[in-house]
Design a protein around this motif. Sequence first.
Motif, short mmCIF file in Angstrom:
data_model
loop_
_atom_site.label_atom_id
_atom_site.label_comp_id
_atom_site.label_asym_id
_atom_site.label_seq_id
_atom_site.Cartn_x
_atom_site.Cartn_y
_atom_site.Cartn_z
N LEU A 104 -61.87 -32.72 13.07
CA LEU A 104 -62.28 -31.99 14.28
C LEU A 104 -61.91 -30.51 14.26
CD1 LEU A 104 -61.49 -34.33 17.32
CD2 LEU A 104 -63.71 -33.64 16.41
N LEU A 105 -61.47 -30.02 13.12
CA LEU A 105 -61.05 -28.62 13.04
C LEU A 105 -62.26 -27.70 13.21
CD1 LEU A 105 -58.99 -29.13 9.78
CD2 LEU A 105 -57.99 -28.79 12.06
N THR A 106 -61.98 -26.46 13.61
CA THR A 106 -63.04 -25.47 13.51
C THR A 106 -63.08 -25.00 12.05
OG1 THR A 106 -61.59 -23.59 13.92
CG2 THR A 106 -62.56 -24.65 15.86
N LYS A 107 -64.20 -24.44 11.65
CA LYS A 107 -64.33 -23.94 10.26
C LYS A 107 -63.19 -22.98 9.93
CE LYS A 107 -68.13 -25.43 8.10
NZ LYS A 107 -69.50 -25.47 8.51
N GLU A 108 -62.82 -22.17 10.92
CA GLU A 108 -61.78 -21.15 10.70
C GLU A 108 -60.41 -21.78 10.46
OE1 GLU A 108 -63.94 -21.07 13.42
OE2 GLU A 108 -65.22 -19.77 12.20
N GLN A 109 -60.19 -22.96 10.99
CA GLN A 109 -58.87 -23.60 10.86
C GLN A 109 -58.69 -24.34 9.53
OE1 GLN A 109 -59.35 -26.05 14.41
NE2 GLN A 109 -57.70 -24.96 15.45
N ILE A 110 -59.78 -24.62 8.84
CA ILE A 110 -59.71 -25.57 7.72
C ILE A 110 -58.78 -25.10 6.60
CG2 ILE A 110 -61.05 -26.67 5.87
CD1 ILE A 110 -63.33 -26.98 7.86
N ALA A 111 -58.89 -23.85 6.20
CA ALA A 111 -58.10 -23.39 5.05
C ALA A 111 -56.60 -23.54 5.32
CB ALA A 111 -58.44 -21.94 4.72
N ASP A 112 -56.15 -23.10 6.51
CA ASP A 112 -54.72 -23.21 6.84
C ASP A 112 -54.30 -24.68 6.93
OD1 ASP A 112 -54.37 -20.55 6.88
OD2 ASP A 112 -54.30 -20.33 9.07
N TYR A 113 -55.17 -25.48 7.54
CA TYR A 113 -54.86 -26.90 7.70
C TYR A 113 -54.67 -27.56 6.33
CZ TYR A 113 -55.30 -31.81 8.91
OH TYR A 113 -55.07 -33.15 9.03
N CYS A 114 -55.55 -27.25 5.40
CA CYS A 114 -55.48 -27.86 4.06
C CYS A 114 -54.21 -27.40 3.33
CB CYS A 114 -56.72 -27.50 3.24
SG CYS A 114 -58.21 -28.31 3.85
N ALA A 115 -53.87 -26.13 3.49
CA ALA A 115 -52.64 -25.63 2.85
C ALA A 115 -51.42 -26.34 3.44
CB ALA A 115 -52.53 -24.11 3.04
N ASP A 116 -51.44 -26.57 4.77
CA ASP A 116 -50.33 -27.28 5.44
C ASP A 116 -50.24 -28.73 4.96
OD1 ASP A 116 -49.66 -25.12 6.90
OD2 ASP A 116 -50.41 -25.88 8.83
#
Length: 243
Positions: A104-116
């Motif tokens: 349910l992430l926004t596109k903008e959140q994905i990179a940080d989420y994946c790194a986390d």
Amino acid sequence: FENSGEASKAVAQEIAALIQSKQKNNQPCILGLATGSSPKGLYAELVRLHKEEGLSFKNVISFNLDEYYPMEPNSINSYVRFMKELLFDHVDILPENAHVPDGLLTKEQIADYCADYEAKIESLGGIDLQILGIGGNGHIGFNESGSLQNSKTRLVALDHITRVAASKDFSGLSNTPRTAITLGVKKIMEAKQVILMAWGEGKSNVIKKSVEDEVTNQIPASFLQEHDNAVFVLDKEASSKLT
Ligand code: F6R
């Protein structure tokens, strides 16, 4: 193995032994988990071991490989729901310890989420045991053909062949997601132990390519030839093309 039932039970025994040896040492057991049809028998056996033989998952911290994107966690096809219905709701794993990538992430959140997601795995010392299935095209997680060996956790475009395989669950190709979040190949390769499970004649060609042909990013499962502790657990049909 003679059949997938026996094979799934053997894998469940291996997981149970790992969980218990970590328990004895007061350590968490970090499991990488897969969805799809291949691990269903494994999860049923783990639930049985919990209910009938007292196997506890209190020290288990799990990270699922992937989730479709976008995807509502309560949707019938979400991997969150799959894991709850087949495993998490039936064992004593702490809900906060059961991780599935967020659809349910926004596109903008994905990179940080994946790194986390990767940082969380690293902070726990890495994955002790990674369970995998394999796609007809050789994908592991949703690392499709062409994925690099050092690929990170990321948003990927699903191959046509992957979408066709999934389309029966989504009542048609046009409703089938085009993208997913997947753990990258690098984190899979860093797992201390990997068990890939495959059943049936339909997987026999890709199993042969993965195990006996050259290592190539066209068949990401072939990277596992270079892993120190990776095992393919197969039924008779899936292993039928091996020489
Ligand atoms: C699922 C996953 C996929 C599946 C593969 C095989 O979390 O990462 O790689 O393991 O597509 O799917 P089944 O088991 O349904 O044949």
